[in-house]
Write a protein that holds these residues in place. Structure first.
Motif, PDB file in Angstrom:
ATOM      1  N   ILE A 185       0.844  -1.207   0.000  1.00  0.00           N
ATOM      2  CA  ILE A 185       0.000   0.000   0.000  1.00  0.00           C
ATOM      3  C   ILE A 185       0.873   1.249   0.000  1.00  0.00           C
ATOM      4  CG2 ILE A 185      -1.578   1.387   1.407  1.00  0.00           C
ATOM      5  CD1 ILE A 185      -2.878  -1.217   2.313  1.00  0.00           C
ATOM      6  N   LEU A 186       1.891   1.261   0.850  1.00  0.00           N
ATOM      7  CA  LEU A 186       2.786   2.420   0.935  1.00  0.00           C
ATOM      8  C   LEU A 186       3.483   2.681  -0.398  1.00  0.00           C
ATOM      9  CD1 LEU A 186       4.453   4.585   2.414  1.00  0.00           C
ATOM     10  CD2 LEU A 186       5.966   2.745   3.198  1.00  0.00           C
ATOM     11  N   LEU A 187       4.010   1.640  -1.001  1.00  0.00           N
ATOM     12  CA  LEU A 187       4.728   1.802  -2.269  1.00  0.00           C
ATOM     13  C   LEU A 187       3.788   2.286  -3.372  1.00  0.00           C
ATOM     14  CD1 LEU A 187       7.035  -1.342  -2.107  1.00  0.00           C
ATOM     15  CD2 LEU A 187       7.752   1.047  -1.964  1.00  0.00           C
ATOM     16  N   GLN A 188       2.573   1.764  -3.394  1.00  0.00           N
ATOM     17  CA  GLN A 188       1.610   2.206  -4.399  1.00  0.00           C
ATOM     18  C   GLN A 188       1.192   3.655  -4.152  1.00  0.00           C
ATOM     19  OE1 GLN A 188      -1.488  -0.728  -3.982  1.00  0.00           O
ATOM     20  NE2 GLN A 188      -0.245  -2.377  -4.867  1.00  0.00           N
ATOM     21  N   ARG A 189       1.040   4.017  -2.887  1.00  0.00           N
ATOM     22  CA  ARG A 189       0.550   5.354  -2.545  1.00  0.00           C
ATOM     23  C   ARG A 189       1.592   6.431  -2.843  1.00  0.00           C
ATOM     24  NH1 ARG A 189      -4.865   6.172  -1.926  1.00  0.00           N
ATOM     25  NH2 ARG A 189      -5.190   8.224  -0.981  1.00  0.00           N
ATOM     26  N   THR A 190       2.869   6.091  -2.726  1.00  0.00           N
ATOM     27  CA  THR A 190       3.928   7.087  -2.931  1.00  0.00           C
ATOM     28  C   THR A 190       4.553   7.013  -4.319  1.00  0.00           C
ATOM     29  OG1 THR A 190       5.516   5.557  -1.894  1.00  0.00           O
ATOM     30  CG2 THR A 190       4.496   7.233  -0.483  1.00  0.00           C
ATOM     31  N   ALA A 191       4.151   6.024  -5.101  1.00  0.00           N
ATOM     32  CA  ALA A 191       4.692   5.922  -6.463  1.00  0.00           C
ATOM     33  C   ALA A 191       4.311   7.168  -7.257  1.00  0.00           C
ATOM     34  CB  ALA A 191       4.154   4.674  -7.151  1.00  0.00           C
ATOM     35  N   GLY A 192       5.282   7.749  -7.905  1.00  0.00           N
ATOM     36  CA  GLY A 192       5.009   8.906  -8.737  1.00  0.00           C
ATOM     37  C   GLY A 192       5.023  10.238  -8.017  1.00  0.00           C
ATOM     38  N   VAL A 193       5.211  10.246  -6.681  1.00  0.00           N
ATOM     39  CA  VAL A 193       5.337  11.522  -5.977  1.00  0.00           C
ATOM     40  C   VAL A 193       6.711  12.099  -6.313  1.00  0.00           C
ATOM     41  CG1 VAL A 193       5.378  12.699  -3.752  1.00  0.00           C
ATOM     42  CG2 VAL A 193       3.832  10.751  -4.101  1.00  0.00           C
ATOM     43  N   PRO A 194       6.784  13.265  -6.928  1.00  0.00           N
ATOM     44  CA  PRO A 194       8.074  13.794  -7.386  1.00  0.00           C
ATOM     45  C   PRO A 194       9.088  13.935  -6.256  1.00  0.00           C
ATOM     46  CG  PRO A 194       6.260  15.059  -8.311  1.00  0.00           C
ATOM     47  CD  PRO A 194       5.667  14.158  -7.282  1.00  0.00           C
ATOM     48  N   PHE A 247      10.261  11.890  -4.169  1.00  0.00           N
ATOM     49  CA  PHE A 247       9.981  11.182  -2.926  1.00  0.00           C
ATOM     50  C   PHE A 247      10.669   9.822  -2.917  1.00  0.00           C
ATOM     51  CE2 PHE A 247       7.530   9.092   0.366  1.00  0.00           C
ATOM     52  CZ  PHE A 247       7.223  10.117   1.242  1.00  0.00           C
ATOM     53  N   THR A 248      11.292   9.479  -1.767  1.00  0.00           N
ATOM     54  CA  THR A 248      11.952   8.186  -1.614  1.00  0.00           C
ATOM     55  C   THR A 248      11.249   7.389  -0.522  1.00  0.00           C
ATOM     56  OG1 THR A 248      14.099   9.103  -2.245  1.00  0.00           O
ATOM     57  CG2 THR A 248      14.113   7.001  -1.064  1.00  0.00           C
ATOM     58  N   THR A 249      10.795   6.204  -0.873  1.00  0.00           N
ATOM     59  CA  THR A 249      10.191   5.311   0.109  1.00  0.00           C
ATOM     60  C   THR A 249      11.228   4.278   0.517  1.00  0.00           C
ATOM     61  OG1 THR A 249       8.020   5.619  -0.895  1.00  0.00           O
ATOM     62  CG2 THR A 249       8.281   3.747   0.589  1.00  0.00           C
ATOM     63  N   VAL A 250      11.585   4.308   1.799  1.00  0.00           N
ATOM     64  CA  VAL A 250      12.586   3.401   2.336  1.00  0.00           C
ATOM     65  C   VAL A 250      11.866   2.219   2.982  1.00  0.00           C
ATOM     66  CG1 VAL A 250      14.568   3.156   3.885  1.00  0.00           C
ATOM     67  CG2 VAL A 250      14.081   5.385   2.819  1.00  0.00           C
ATOM     68  N   ILE A 251      12.163   1.028   2.535  1.00  0.00           N
ATOM     69  CA  ILE A 251      11.565  -0.171   3.109  1.00  0.00           C
ATOM     70  C   ILE A 251      12.602  -0.860   3.980  1.00  0.00           C
ATOM     71  CG2 ILE A 251      10.491  -2.403   2.653  1.00  0.00           C
ATOM     72  CD1 ILE A 251       8.777   0.074   1.932  1.00  0.00           C
ATOM     73  N   SER A 252      12.214  -1.103   5.222  1.00  0.00           N
ATOM     74  CA  SER A 252      13.130  -1.721   6.179  1.00  0.00           C
ATOM     75  C   SER A 252      13.001  -3.239   6.137  1.00  0.00           C
ATOM     76  CB  SER A 252      12.838  -1.208   7.592  1.00  0.00           C
ATOM     77  OG  SER A 252      13.766  -1.743   8.504  1.00  0.00           O
ATOM     78  N   ILE A 253      14.130  -3.893   6.274  1.00  0.00           N
ATOM     79  CA  ILE A 253      14.210  -5.357   6.262  1.00  0.00           C
ATOM     80  C   ILE A 253      14.763  -5.803   7.612  1.00  0.00           C
ATOM     81  CG2 ILE A 253      15.103  -7.376   5.043  1.00  0.00           C
ATOM     82  CD1 ILE A 253      13.282  -5.596   3.324  1.00  0.00           C
ATOM     83  N   PRO A 254      13.878  -6.148   8.558  1.00  0.00           N
ATOM     84  CA  PRO A 254      14.338  -6.547   9.882  1.00  0.00           C
ATOM     85  C   PRO A 254      14.434  -8.059  10.076  1.00  0.00           C
ATOM     86  CG  PRO A 254      12.001  -6.100   9.955  1.00  0.00           C
ATOM     87  CD  PRO A 254      12.425  -5.945   8.519  1.00  0.00           C
ATOM     88  N   ASP A 255      14.250  -8.830   8.983  1.00  0.00           N
ATOM     89  CA  ASP A 255      14.203 -10.287   9.098  1.00  0.00           C
ATOM     90  C   ASP A 255      15.530 -10.853   9.580  1.00  0.00           C
ATOM     91  OD1 ASP A 255      11.472 -10.853   7.551  1.00  0.00           O
ATOM     92  OD2 ASP A 255      12.608  -9.329   6.462  1.00  0.00           O
ATOM     93  N   HIS A 256      15.451 -11.863  10.437  1.00  0.00           N
ATOM     94  CA  HIS A 256      16.652 -12.452  11.024  1.00  0.00           C
ATOM     95  C   HIS A 256      17.321 -13.435  10.066  1.00  0.00           C
ATOM     96  CE1 HIS A 256      19.267 -13.919  14.266  1.00  0.00           C
ATOM     97  NE2 HIS A 256      19.044 -15.122  13.782  1.00  0.00           N
ATOM     98  N   ALA A 257      16.540 -14.232   9.360  1.00  0.00           N
ATOM     99  CA  ALA A 257      17.110 -15.239   8.455  1.00  0.00           C
ATOM    100  C   ALA A 257      17.608 -14.572   7.184  1.00  0.00           C
ATOM    101  CB  ALA A 257      16.070 -16.303   8.123  1.00  0.00           C
ATOM    102  N   THR A 258      18.834 -14.836   6.812  1.00  0.00           N
ATOM    103  CA  THR A 258      19.448 -14.157   5.669  1.00  0.00           C
ATOM    104  C   THR A 258      18.675 -14.399   4.381  1.00  0.00           C
ATOM    105  OG1 THR A 258      21.617 -14.349   6.732  1.00  0.00           O
ATOM    106  CG2 THR A 258      21.586 -13.860   4.374  1.00  0.00           C
ATOM    107  N   GLU A 269      11.953  -8.155  -3.147  1.00  0.00           N
ATOM    108  CA  GLU A 269      10.539  -7.895  -3.390  1.00  0.00           C
ATOM    109  C   GLU A 269      10.216  -6.417  -3.201  1.00  0.00           C
ATOM    110  OE1 GLU A 269       6.114  -9.310  -1.775  1.00  0.00           O
ATOM    111  OE2 GLU A 269       7.932 -10.332  -1.075  1.00  0.00           O
ATOM    112  N   ALA A 270      10.813  -5.786  -2.188  1.00  0.00           N
ATOM    113  CA  ALA A 270      10.578  -4.369  -1.949  1.00  0.00           C
ATOM    114  C   ALA A 270      11.086  -3.520  -3.113  1.00  0.00           C
ATOM    115  CB  ALA A 270      11.241  -3.938  -0.648  1.00  0.00           C
ATOM    116  N   VAL A 271      12.252  -3.858  -3.613  1.00  0.00           N
ATOM    117  CA  VAL A 271      12.815  -3.117  -4.745  1.00  0.00           C
ATOM    118  C   VAL A 271      11.947  -3.306  -5.982  1.00  0.00           C
ATOM    119  CG1 VAL A 271      14.780  -2.993  -6.324  1.00  0.00           C
ATOM    120  CG2 VAL A 271      15.168  -3.107  -3.847  1.00  0.00           C
TER     121      VAL A 271
END
Length: 309
Positions: A62-71, A73-84, A93-95
């Motif tokens: 939802i966040l990526l779709q909502r901010t797509a195309g905002v001049p 604007f950078t959407t930073v997605i955090s990856i807190p997963d423990h397993a490499t 997937e985020a990229v």
């Protein structure tokens, strides 16, 4: 590189504990209107550790779709997963979904060795190249031990590692050490910006606070970069008693920020999934004092009159 004020989005829940998607959308839209040029999700302030995989991925989309195309604007997605392997898949997937940058929280569950932590970071950073990556250094929350030399060595192997979110206490020495390393690394100061003036003096690229009163951080940032350092420091001094109290624990500041967001109409409920912090009468009164003191600055849109206050 992420610059300026980059708020970490909270996760709105309904009173029954379910995800409140409409409030999340309203929150994202408010951040865009506020004038910030980036946001991050999901961080500690997002209660990422209390979300199911499906909830986290759904809100990320939802966040990526909502901010797509905002001049600009950078959407930073955090990856807190423990397993490499899972972290690598989530980062890719985020990229693919449009993330402009990736934040990586080093693995810390059960105390992995330093070589294991570095191997994890290298894998995630390499997997998304050339997309820029931020490594989050939050030793109080994770116990992870990193230093400027080790982080710079990672950047030498993977040039798309460009910044470190510094949440050590105090953060200033690491910010300076990263800037003087070879290769050098930029810094974002976290920890609610408790040490923001020192970070600004040391050349930090940005600050990553919560999102409920982002306008105050924007005012401080703009005042400082307008050359009005004394006014910036004065505003920070007024803010400091509140954020230093709330930052006594992560759960406390999450609860306080959600209460502020509700009072501002940004989300509908201040519900936090347990285990959490229940605000008592004195803490609720402190939030009322905060709203009374800063209410003129907490409004929709960009605050354009900061220089005259």
């Amino acid at each position: 590189m992420v610059q300026g004020v980059c708020p970490v989005l909270e996760t709105p829940f309904s009173a029954d504990g379910s995800i409140d998607e409409s409030s999340f959308i309203r929150l994202v839209d408010h951040m865009v209107r506020s004038g910030v040029q980036s946001v991050m999700f999901p961080g500690f302030a997002s209660e990422f550790h209390k979300l199911t995989d499906e909830e986290r991925l759904h809100l990320t989309r939802i966040l990526l779709q909502r901010t797509a195309g905002v001049p600009g604007f950078t959407t930073v997605i955090s990856i807190p997963d423990h397993a490499t392997a899972i972290a690598v898949d989530r980062a890719r997937e985020a990229v693919a979904g449009g993330a402009g940058a990736i934040n990586v929280l080093p693995p810390h569950f059960l105390g992995p060795s330093r070589p294991a932590v570095h191997a994890h970071l290298r894998s995630v950073i390499a997997a998304v190249a050339p997309i820029p990556v931020i490594v989050q250094f939050a030793p109080a929350q994770t116990g992870t031990a990193l230093d400027a030399k080790a982080l710079s060595a990672l950047a030498e192997e993977a040039p798309n590692l460009v910044q470190v979110k510094v949440e050590s206490t105090p953060p200033g020495t690491l910010i300076s050490a990263l800037a003087s390393s070879d290769p050098s690394l930029g810094s974002l100061v976290g920890y609610a910006g408790v040490q923001l003036p020192d970070a600004l003096r040391r050349g930090a690229d940005g600050v990553q606070p919560g999102c409920s009163f982002v306008e105050l951080y924007l005012d401080i940032w703009r005042l400082w970069h307008d050359g009005q350092h004394l006014k910036a420091e004065e505003l920070h001094r007024r803010l400091l008693p509140y954020v230093s109290y709330w930052m006594q624990s992560v759960e406390l500041i999450i609860a306080a920020e959600k209460e502020i967001s509700v009072r501002r109409g940004m989300i509908d409920s201040a519900f936090c999934r347990g285990p959490g912090h229940g605000l008592d009468a004195f803490e609720l009164a402190m939030i009322s004092d905060f709203m009374n003191e800063f209410g003129d600055r907490l409004r929709d849109g960009v605050n354009t009159s900061f220089g005259n206050r």
